[in-house]
Design an enzyme around this catalytic site. Sequence first.
Site, PDB file in Angstrom:
ATOM      1  NE  ARG A  86      -2.448  -1.437   3.355  1.00 35.94           N
ATOM      2  CZ  ARG A  86      -2.864  -1.141   4.578  1.00 35.94           C
ATOM      3  NH1 ARG A  86      -3.930  -0.412   4.743  1.00 35.94           N
ATOM      4  NH2 ARG A  86      -2.216  -1.596   5.633  1.00 35.94           N
TER       5      ARG A  86
ATOM      6  CG  HIS B 101     -22.297   9.504   6.038  1.00 32.52           C
ATOM      7  ND1 HIS B 101     -23.656   9.285   5.971  1.00 32.52           N
ATOM      8  CD2 HIS B 101     -21.709   8.299   5.863  1.00 32.52           C
ATOM      9  CE1 HIS B 101     -23.876   8.006   5.756  1.00 32.52           C
ATOM     10  NE2 HIS B 101     -22.718   7.387   5.683  1.00 32.52           N
TER      11      HIS B 101
END
Length: 768
Positions: free
Chosen positions: A15, A701
Amino acid sequence: MRTNIPGYPRIGSQRELKKACENYWTGKISLERLELTARQLRKQNWQTLQEAGIDLIPSNDFSFYDQVLDMSLALGVIPTRFRELQQTLVTPGCLELYFAMARGYQKNGFDIIALEMTKWFDTNYHYLVPEFEEVQTYALQSRKCLNEFKEARSLGILTKPVLIGPVTYILSGKIKSATLTHNLLLERLLPVYIQLFTELYEAGAEWVQLDEPSLVTDLEPGTKALYNTAYTAINTALPQLKIMLTTYFGGLEDNTSLVTELPVQALHIDLVRAPEQLDTVLAALPETMQLSLGVVDGRNIWKNDFTHSIALLQQAIQAIGTERILLATSCSLLHSPYNLDDETTLHPEIKQWMAFAQQKVGEVVALKQILSGNTTLLQENREVMNSRQTSAGIHIPAVKARMKNITDDDLTRRQPFPARQSLQHALLQLPLFPTTTIGSFPQTVEIRQLRSNLKKGNISPEKYDADIRTAITEAIHWQEALGLDVLVHGEFERNDMVEYFGEQLQGFAFTQHGWVQSYGSRCVKPPIIYGDVQRPQPMTVAWSSYAQSLTTKPVKGMLTGPITILQWSFVRNDQPRMQTAFQLALAIRDEVKDLEDAGIGIIQVDEPALREGLPLRKAPRAAYLEQSVQAFKLAVSPVKDETQIHTHMCYAEFNDIIEHIAAMDADVITIETSRSQMELLEAFAHFRYPNETGPGVYDIHSPRVPGVAEMEKLLHKAAQLLPPRNIWVNPDCGLKTRKWPETEMALRNMVLAAAKVRKEFSVELQPG
Ligand code: GLN
Ligand code: ZN
């Protein structure tokens, strides 16, 4: 016969790109460092493919964030709200603008929201939605594609640049001006595409891959015509450039003749998802067209069954010879993890059945070798496939027997909803507009630390248990103090709603590095379902009953549903997916029963991913939904009528599947609605949704705390549309991504809003 790879993962086997991007965003590393990392990753990928012996090696499959956004920047599809920012930047198509479009831009006096994000076809990969406006003028803004082609050339590698094809690109976006049509857009964008192709051709590109996965969906006649216009124009402008028209994630079906009549030099088809299309494609393929056969699955982590692939390949060879055939993965390997060799903890028996991106490239080459006579490779593969077919780790007779004995009775509650509702109301004695939350509470640093310390062996299981109990105790007291009606234990023991269950079920395996990109720098590491699923022992009962023991108010048991577990895992491919879903349902069913036996009177089974598994074509959707509903019902139906079953859904619009949601027959559904101002409820009302509903009254959110009045207003709206007795009050989703202070303020306001509305309605609803 040549080999072709439609795309390779780009986030880095460790990653690296994720870390570099995140460090660049926080100012920890320079742009040069970020670009250096990117160059190294590209070089590694190209060399891996070259060393493996791949003929058509992709470039421009690299992306700092998303390939659809790359396309938008290349074509100059930039929303007006970014124009002012763009003018302050030195280079118009630069990375700063790019990241601003991806992530929003809040500095130097700007406050610009990002492009919307949505799922790329039926994958878990999210792309940034292009926004088309009348005022935009399109021109080549970024030459990323050209630069990467040249970069590879300077390393001595001739690549095949990959771009989103014009029609799929247009269909993936949103038209923001009433005067615009797909036709107009195509007319305006084609010259920019053609300019890019011209520059690529002049730089020495022989092939260009144009991804057109929209060709595996149901297309309107008008949309089909766009393909003719686009590809005829491209061919007329640049007849020398070879176009590899690339389709994946399904079959061409009724679009077959449309595609085979286009003036392109090669067609790529997905023979993993749609092996049956080979016959019709071969029959329709003109002599001038080459055919790339995607036989190695780009969407999964299983080893290819060579015997099966060779049969398909030989069928093609018999029809058109070897010259025109390319051997390929079914789609870009973006959706597979990097390298199985990095895994050191997988059980060797399971590992031998698996292949990640690098191994899949090896499989493409191996298939070519088998076709030229290498029988050893075929034999070895047969042995592996046989071991999978017969392994006692995969095939559990008890599970198979149980699957055979599922009856209709197992799928239904004892009485219909109205009878259950009165029993539940009598027992639970909840007020009108009862308040609750969706399950998780803030995952603080301390809570995460606790779990990771247990995993690393830094703390004893006893210490871990004690600390989780403390967190649960605090959460229960806190909810009582706030005045919530139905409590939750907070899910502090869970890292992830799927992984938590996978880790406790037989048939699951976990990787160390099996990351795939979800969006931008975000990656997910899906569990692997390799075998028959079985629940060796209760998974949540101890935590839930502990929480219930602390209060006289009901505490919801909290489980993840079979379809969501299926959807967010790598699923075994040796049996139909729905069979795996039913096995999962049986395991959840056992947990539901045990929770009930332990005195838990309300059990929630979350199915947020039910909608996203919907097939791309319309025809198979009904069957998918019907079976998904059955799996859910199998999971929740062993309980008494007094036990209240909840479900929860989010992350999608549900208007179009409302009848199936109703068929799930959950006593209560809590559902995301606040972002659309309860628009969804109109569908519920219109349909006369029969059971109880908790339309989310605020969006979790963002850290923003909703006011009492705004939630009251939403509740009034809900009460106009649904019978007040059926309405619950709750947030849109779980609160694990939030912080405690904002959670407390928001829930306090929510309880106040509920109390106000309750007061008005209890007067109205007085009998007589
Ligand atoms: N019960 C889960 C939670 O609250 C539901 C999460 C979800 O819907 N994605 O976290
Ligand atoms: Zn949710």
